[in-house]
Each structure stands twice: as structure tokens, then as C-alpha cells.
Design an enzyme around this catalytic site. Structure first.
Site, short mmCIF file in Angstrom:
data_model
loop_
_atom_site.label_atom_id
_atom_site.label_comp_id
_atom_site.label_asym_id
_atom_site.label_seq_id
_atom_site.Cartn_x
_atom_site.Cartn_y
_atom_site.Cartn_z
N SER A 83 0.83 -1.20 0.00
CA SER A 83 0.00 0.00 0.00
C SER A 83 0.87 1.26 0.00
CB SER A 83 -0.97 -0.05 1.19
OG SER A 83 -1.96 0.92 1.08
N ASP A 133 -10.32 -3.75 -4.39
CA ASP A 133 -9.51 -2.70 -3.76
C ASP A 133 -9.65 -1.41 -4.57
OD1 ASP A 133 -7.50 -1.13 -2.67
OD2 ASP A 133 -5.89 -2.58 -2.98
N HIS A 140 -8.41 -4.72 0.02
CA HIS A 140 -7.16 -4.06 0.37
C HIS A 140 -6.67 -4.49 1.76
CE1 HIS A 140 -4.20 -0.82 -0.12
NE2 HIS A 140 -4.32 -0.64 1.18
#
Length: 316
Positions: free
Chosen positions: A160, A254, A284
Site C-alpha cells: 500500500s 480494492d 485491500h
């Protein structure tokens, strides 16, 4: 493909919980909530050969690091090393929240992993995190002998926000003439701060990472004038050629799906070898959920395979 049943269980658990959304509390409170909720989703802590905390010299003072050596590696051997940047929207997360991920990668790859506790927003705005991650990677290369790692086999990676930082480090070091990197291990990286893709609209509610939280993370890290800076949005970099090979993992539900896929496409167009994998039924953040989501363990296995291949010494 529908949402994976195990992931659906996590989504339902979060929806039924009394925990406030991150964007409704202070950064300090969000950090506490994130850290305290990791345990219920995490697998047991794997043993590694060695682990120790240390610090790198940084532009604003010492940068906390954690060094892992994979289980079964020789004490005196110079190991290939993954410099790892944790996720958390450049606001939350630390060495502890991603400890199991780092241990697992060290063991699966039989390498060293050095996790970086970079400065975060809102206390330290962009580009503080970038500067720390670049400085930490350079420090690892310079101190390789002391650390017991191989300066000729350094990879960067993260999930991320950490994936975002890993991409930026790779570009910055290429442009600075080194130290050379051999690989990028990127899990659902944030690559475009404009947040205008179809996946942002489609998956911005109901799949763990909500649009309100995304906007809050971005506001903690960036000012509006920063969105197009390639160090914030690496997909905006003019040149992505001559970067190390990459393994990019995305999640099918996501908001960051499209920008991860688009970054992969841009790397391929620039001649960079890329292994792109979408875990279609995932949302996610799944990489840290290996205690309840089997796909997390498979994704780490796949990243470990790619790293091990990248770390193989070149044949004479």
C-alpha cells in the site's frame, strides 16, 4: 469472481464492530486502533534465525529499523536483503504491525529483511517519508558488511503506502546512480494520488478501505499541490525505464486496483520485467490477515518465490 468467503468474513466482522473509522479520530488514536486490531487477523509469530532493532542515519535524525535473518541462514553469511516499507496510508502502521509479514518473507526467501519505521503524517508531511526511505536504503548499502547483508543484492518492497514508497525509492536511486537494486516487491501499491480511477469509485465503500479513509490518509500526508509530484504519484514519473524487475500484487476489490495495474502496464511498456498478479477475491490490506485469510499466506509465498529468484547470484 465474488469476494472470497474468508475475506467476506473479515468485511462483515469489521462492519459489525464498534470501532470508529480512522477518519473520525486523531492520528494517534488511529495508530492505536490499527495496532491493537492486528492480532485477531494475524497468524502465529514465526520464529526467525535472528532479529534486532537498530537505527539508520536520516535527514531528521535516527530512523528506527528492524533487521530479520531468515530461519536456517548462517550467522556469518552475507544475506541478500529486502528493505521493507510498511503500509498504513503514510499515517498509521509501524515495525510491529508488519512484523509477521517481514518474518515470513525472511523465512520464505532465506534472506534478510530490514523494516523501516519512516516518519509519517500529519506530523511529518511529504516528502519526509520519501526522504527517510531513501536514506535508510542508502544506509543499508553502506553498512552492508556490518549488517551481514550483500550490498549487491538489495531489493525494496512494501504494501500500500509502503509499496508507493518502494517504487519512489527505486526511481530515485536509479536517477542518483545507485545503490543499484535488484527487485521491487509491491503489494497493492498506491501510485496515483489523484484517486480518479474506476476502481476508486467501484470499491470505495464496503470493502475495508473506504474513500473517506483514503482522503484522510492523503490529507495527512500531502498538500493538494503535491498530488502530481512523481514522489507522491510514481505513475506520473516521466521515465520508468531501467528500473529493477517487479512483482506487483493487487486485490480484486480494492480501490487501488486500477492504479496498481496501470503502474504494472507502464513498467512493462518501459521495458521493465514485471510479474503482475491480481488476487481477485481479496480486498485491500489482506497481506496482514494470514490468520483468517489463506490467500495472504499464498501471496507472501509468491513474493518470497520471486525474491528468491531475484536474489540468485548471476551465473559467470
Amino acid at each position: 469472481m465474488p469476494v472470497d468467503p474468508q475475506m467476506q468474513g473479515v468485511i462483515e466482522r469489521v462492519a459489525k464492530s464498534a470501532l470508529p473509522p480512522f477518519y473520525t479520530v486523531s492520528a494517534d488514536e488511529a495508530r492505536r486502533l490499527y495496532k491493537e486490531t492486528r492480532a485477531v487477523l494475524s497468524p502465529s509469530v514465526p520464529e526467525v534465525e535472528a532479529v534486532r532493532d537498530l537505527a539508520a542515519s536520516g535527514p531528521a535524525g535516527p530512523i528506527p529499523l528492524r533487521l530479520y535473518r531468515g530461519l536456517g541462514t548462517a550467522a556469518g553469511a552475507p544475506l541478500p536483503v529486502l528493505v521493507f516499507f510498511h503500509g498504513g496510508g503514510w499515517t498509521i502502521g509501524d515495525l510491529d504491525t508488519h512484523d509477521i509479514v517481514c518474518r515470513t518473507l525472511a523465512n520464505k526467501t532465506r534472506c534478510a529483511v530490514i523494516a523501516v519505521d519512516y516518519r509519517m503524517g500529519p506530523e511529518h508531511k511529504f516528502p519526509a517519508a520519501v526522504e527517510d526511505c531513501i536514506a535508510a536504503t542508502r544506509w543499508v548499502a553502506k553498512q552492508a558488511t556490518v549488517l551481514g547483508v550483500d550490498a549487491a543484492r538489495i531489493a525494496v518492497g512494501g504494501d500500500s503506502a509502503g509499496g508507493n514508497l518502494a517504487t519512489v525509492v527505486a526511481i530515485a536511486l536509479r536517477d542518483a546512480g545507485g545503490p543499484a537494486l535488484v527487485f521491487q516487491a509491491l503489494a497493492y501499491p498506491a501510485t496515483d494520488q489523484r484517486m480518479g480511477s474506476a476502481s476508486h469509485a467501484k470499491f470505495g465503500e464496503g470493502y475495508l478501505l473506504t474513500r473517506n479513509n483514503l482522503l484522510w490518509f492523503r490529507d495527512n500526508y500531502l498538500s493538494p499541490g503535491d498530488y502530481d509530484d512523481w514522489r507522491a504519484s510514481p505513475i506520473r514519473a516521466a521515465d520508468l525505464a531501467r528500473l529493477p524487475p517487479a512483482h506487483i500484487i493487487t486485490a480484486g476489490y480494492d480501490p487501488l486496483l486500477d492504479e496498481g495495474r496501470a503502474y504494472s502496464d507502464r513498467l512493462v511498456a518501459a521495458g521493465v520485467p514485471v510479474l503482475y498478479e491480481c488476487f481477485e477475491g481479496m480486498a485491500h490490506g489482506f497481506l496482514t490477515m494470514g490468520g483468517v485469510v489463506a490467500a495472504a499466506n499464498h501471496a507472501l509465498y509468491r513474493l518470497g518465490q520471486s525474491l528468491a529468484q531475484a536474489f540468485k547470484p548471476a551465473r559467470a
